[in-house]
Design a protein around this motif. Structure first.
Motif, PDB file in Angstrom:
ATOM      1  N   LEU A   1      64.303   7.564  70.972  1.00 15.75           N
ATOM      2  CA  LEU A   1      64.510   7.157  69.573  1.00 15.75           C
ATOM      3  C   LEU A   1      64.712   8.359  68.644  1.00 15.75           C
TER       4      LEU A   1
ATOM      5  N   ARG B   1      70.774   5.684  65.871  1.00 13.62           N
ATOM      6  CA  ARG B   1      69.765   4.646  66.111  1.00 13.62           C
ATOM      7  C   ARG B   1      70.352   3.242  66.064  1.00 13.62           C
ATOM      8  N   ARG B   2      71.481   3.111  65.308  1.00 17.04           N
ATOM      9  CA  ARG B   2      72.095   1.781  65.248  1.00 17.04           C
ATOM     10  C   ARG B   2      72.737   1.400  66.576  1.00 17.04           C
TER      11      ARG B   2
ATOM     12  N   ARG C   1      56.782  -5.065  64.488  1.00 18.71           N
ATOM     13  CA  ARG C   1      57.290  -4.297  63.343  1.00 18.71           C
ATOM     14  C   ARG C   1      58.336  -5.058  62.518  1.00 18.71           C
ATOM     15  N   LEU C   2      57.931  -6.212  62.056  1.00 18.06           N
ATOM     16  CA  LEU C   2      58.788  -6.953  61.122  1.00 18.06           C
ATOM     17  C   LEU C   2      58.359  -6.584  59.712  1.00 18.06           C
ATOM     18  N   ILE C   3      59.294  -6.646  58.770  1.00 19.87           N
ATOM     19  CA  ILE C   3      58.936  -6.336  57.381  1.00 19.87           C
ATOM     20  C   ILE C   3      58.253  -7.574  56.790  1.00 19.87           C
TER      21      ILE C   3
ATOM     22  N   ASP D   1      57.270  -8.774  53.896  1.00 18.98           N
ATOM     23  CA  ASP D   1      57.689  -9.585  52.752  1.00 18.98           C
ATOM     24  C   ASP D   1      59.163 -10.001  52.814  1.00 18.98           C
ATOM     25  N   MET D   2      59.733  -9.954  54.016  1.00 17.86           N
ATOM     26  CA  MET D   2      61.080 -10.501  54.194  1.00 17.86           C
ATOM     27  C   MET D   2      60.968 -11.670  55.155  1.00 17.86           C
TER      28      MET D   2
ATOM     29  N   PHE E   1      68.600  -7.451  57.762  1.00 20.74           N
ATOM     30  CA  PHE E   1      68.372  -6.065  57.321  1.00 20.74           C
ATOM     31  C   PHE E   1      69.012  -5.049  58.271  1.00 20.74           C
ATOM     32  N   ALA E   2      68.901  -5.343  59.577  1.00 20.11           N
ATOM     33  CA  ALA E   2      69.472  -4.417  60.564  1.00 20.11           C
ATOM     34  C   ALA E   2      70.990  -4.339  60.425  1.00 20.11           C
TER      35      ALA E   2
ATOM     36  N   ARG F   1      72.530  -4.927  57.354  1.00 20.98           N
ATOM     37  CA  ARG F   1      72.807  -4.351  56.027  1.00 20.98           C
ATOM     38  C   ARG F   1      72.856  -2.835  56.067  1.00 20.98           C
ATOM     39  N   VAL F   2      72.000  -2.244  56.889  1.00 22.56           N
ATOM     40  CA  VAL F   2      71.973  -0.774  56.926  1.00 22.56           C
ATOM     41  C   VAL F   2      73.293  -0.215  57.464  1.00 22.56           C
TER      42      VAL F   2
END
Lengths: 230, 301
Positions: A49, A78-79, A89-91, A93-94, A102-103, A105-106
Motif C-alpha cells: 500500500l 493506490r486507485r 474502515r468505512l466512513i 457519517d456516510m 467516495f472511492a 469521486r476521488v
C-alpha cells in the motif's frame, strides 16, 4: 504484477519486520499470505500500500517502483488497488452508497458514471436494499461487503484483503471468500492475508507462509498436500 | 481538479461542519470570544487615543516678539510656521489687538487698560496650537533662535506627559491585541487539532482509497473558512450592538467625567468597515491556516 525482491524492513527501534523477502505474484492469481501474528504479514501489506518503504530491496506493483514513486503519484497508484481491512474502515457519517461512491469521486469521475456504477456494485454484493443505511445500522458481514464493494468499484487490477474475515461470523466468512473467488475468476488478482486455516483449506489458492519476517514456505514451489489439498 | 469534484468537496465541507456540530460550535465559540476581546481592546484604545487627542488640542504656545521687530523678521517666522505640518492653527496678534482683547475681557477694570492705549506695554504675539505635541521641545528651541523673538511660553511639561501617555496607550494597545491574537491562535489551533484528530481515521481511509492530498484537505479548508467567517460576522454583530448600547447608557448618566468621555467617544459606524474587514481577515486566516496546517500532519500516510 507484485514483485518483492530481497526486501528487508528495519524499523527505527531496530525491529527487523521483514528479512530478505522475495516472491512474485502474477496477474490473475489467488494468493493467501498466512503466518502467526507478528510474523510480518501486515508489514507486507503496508509495503504494497506504500504506507511503508523498504529499508533494502525493491518492490514493484503494477509496474510502479514503490521505492522511487513520487509522493504525488501515490494516490493514483493506490486507485489501482482495492483494499479490504479487518475493521472494514468505512466512513461512519456516510451511508453505504456514499461510502462506495467516495472511492469513485476521488478519481474525478463524472457524476453520471457514479450513478451507473455504484448500484451495479451494490447489486453484485447483494446490498441494494441497504444503500441508504449508515455503517452503524448494518451487520459486520454487511459492512465487510460494503468494504469489498468499495474496493471493487474502481475495477482494480489487484484486491488486497487484510484479515477480511477476522471480525465476522464463520458462515459469513465463507460468503466473503466466495465473493473474492468470484472476483478472481473475472481476472482480478486477489491477495488475502489471514490466519484462519479453514478458509485456506476450503479455497484452493497459492499459500505463502511467513514466519519471523521470512518466507517459510510458498506452495507454488511445494507439495499442495501439505496444505490439506488432494 | 474537475468542477464537479470542487462542487462536491465544498458541499462536503459544509456538511462536515454541520455533522461535527459540537466541535464546530466549540471552534466558533472560541474564535468568537477571541475576536470580541480583540475588537473590544481596539475600541478601548481608539477611544483613549481620541480623549488624549482632545486634551492635546487644548494646548497653546505663545510666542512673544520684540517691540522693535522688523516686518521681514515677522514674515520669516510666519513662513517658518506655515511649513510645519504638526501645527493645527496659528495666529498673529498685534499688540493693539491684544490690548483690545484684554479690555474686552476685563470688564470692570476697563479704564485701567484703556489708559495704556497711548503707551501699550503688550508685545506682538503668535498664538500657536499644535496637532502633534511630540516635537514640541525642538520646535520651541527653533522658535527661540529666530531674530525678533523675545520669549516662548509653552506647556512643555504637560505636552511631554500627554505624549508619553499617548505612547504608552499605543504600545499597550498593540501588546494587548498581539497577546490576544497569540492566545486565540493557541486555543483555536488546539480546537482544530482536536477536530482533525477525531477524524484521523476518516483521513486515513481517504488516503487508502486513493484520494489526493488536496481532495482530503479541501473540505477541511472549506470548514475552516466557514467557521472563520461565521465567528467574524457573529462577533462583529455583538460588538456593534454592545458598543452602541454602552454609548446609549453613557448618555443617560449624569456625571461630569462620564459626559466628558461621552463627548469624545468614537462612533462605531466610523470604524465598522475596518472592524468587519479585520475580523473577516483574522477569522479567515485562522480558519484556513489552522485547518490546512493540521490536516497536513495526518496526510503523511
Amino acid at each position: 504484477m507484485i514483485k518483492f525482491s530481497h526486501v528487508t524492513k528495519i524499523y527505527k527501534n531496530n525491529t527487523r519486520a521483514l528479512n530478505d523477502v522475495t516472491f512474485s505474484i502474477d496477474h490473475g492469481e489467488f494468493v493467501f499470505i498466512v503466518g502467526s501474528s507478528g510474523a510480518g504479514k501486515s508489514t507486507i501489506i503496508k509495503h504494497i500500500l506504500r504506507e511503508e518503504t523498504a529499508t533494502n530491496g525493491s518492490i514493484f506493483v503494477n509496474s510502479y517502483n514503490l521505492n522511487k514513486i513520487r509522493r504525488r503519484h501515490i494516490p493514483k497508484y493506490r486507485r489501482s488497488l482495492g483494499v479490504v481491512f479487518q475493521d472494514f474502515r468505512l466512513i461512519p457519517d456516510m451511508n453505504v452508497y456514499d461510502n462506495i461512491a467516495f472511492a469513485l469521486r476521488v478519481t474525478n469521475i463524472k457524476n453520471s458514471d457514479i450513478k451507473r456504477r455504484v448500484p451495479y456494485i451494490l447489486n453484485l454484493v447483494g446490498l441494494t436494499s441497504k444503500a441508504r443505511c449508515f455503517p452503524s445500522q448494518i451487520s459486520g458481514g454487511e459492512q465487510q461487503r460494503v468494504a469489498l464493494a468499495r474496493a471493487l468499484v474502481n475495477n482494480p487490477s489487484i484486491i488486497i484483503a487484510d484479515e477480511p474475515t477476522g471480525n465476522i461470523d464463520p458462515e459469513l466468512s465463507f460468503e466473503i471468500m466466495d465473493l473474492l473467488k468470484e472476483i478472481n475468476k473475472c481476472g482480478t488478482t486477489v491477495l488475502v492475508v489471514t490466519h484462519e486455516h479453514d478458509l485456506v483449506k476450503k479455497i484452493k489458492g497459492r499459500v505463502i507462509n511467513i514466519e519471523n519476517g521470512q518466507i517459510f514456505s510458498d506452495s507454488k514451489d511445494q507439495d499442495w498436500s501439505k496444505y490439506g489439498y488432494e | 481538479m474537475a468542477m464537479n469534484s470542487i462542487g462536491y468537496l465544498i458541499r462536503q465541507g459544509i456538511r462536515n461542519t454541520i455533522n461535527n456540530g459540537v466541535m464546530s460550535l466549540a471552534s466558533v465559540g472560541v474564535l468568537f470570544s477571541c475576536l470580541l476581546l480583540i475588537g473590544s481592546s481596539v475600541l478601548v484604545s481608539l477611544n483613549l487615543n481620541n480623549i488624549i487627542s482632545d486634551i492635546e488640542h487644548q494646548n497653546e504656545i505663545v510666542v512673544f516678539l520684540n517691540d522693535d521687530i522688523s516686518e521681514e523678521q515677522t514674515d520669516n517666522i510666519s513662513e517658518f510656521l506655515s511649513n510645519k505640518d504638526f501645527i493645527d492653527v496659528f495666529e498673529f496678534i498685534t499688540k493693539d489687538e491684544a490690548l483690545e482683547k484684554h479690555i474686552n475681557i476685563t470688564g470692570n477694570n476697563k479704564s485701567l487698560f484703556e489708559s495704556l492705549k497711548d503707551d501699550n506695554p503688550l508685545p506682538d504675539t503668535y498664538n500657536i496650537v499644535l496637532s502633534d505635541l511630540s516635537e514640541i521641545e525642538d520646535f520651541i528651541e527653533e522658535l527661540e533662535n529666530f531674530d525678533g523673538v523675545e520669549k516662548v511660553n509653552a506647556p512643555v511639561e504637560v505636552a511631554n506627559m500627554i505624549v508619553s501617555i499617548k505612547h504608552t496607550i499605543g504600545i499597550a494597545g498593540i501588546v494587548v491585541v498581539f497577546v490576544l491574537l497569540l492566545v486565540s491562535l493557541v486555543i483555536i489551533s488546539n480546537t482544530i487539532k482536536l477536530t482533525i484528530y477525531n477524524r484521523k481515521k476518516e483521513i486515513n481511509i481517504m488516503k487508502f482509497v486513493g484520494a489526493s492530498d488536496i481532495f482530503i484537505k479541501l473540505p477541511f479548508v472549506v470548514e475552516g473558512i466557514f467557521i472563520g467567517l461565521m465567528s467574524a460576522v457573529l462577533s462583529y454583530l455583538v460588538l456593534w450592538q454592545g458598543y452602541n448600547y454602552l454609548i446609549l447608557k453613557m448618555s443617560e448618566v449624569d456625571l461630569q467625567w462620564v459626559s466628558n468621555i461621552y463627548n469624545n467617544i468614537i462612533l462605531f459606524k466610523d470604524y465598522n468597515l475596518y472592524i468587519l474587514a479585520g475580523f473577516s481577515v483574522v477569522g479567515l486566516f485562522i480558519g484556513l491556516l489552522g485547518s490546512s496546517f493540521f490536516v497536513r500532519k495526518y496526510l503523511k500516510v
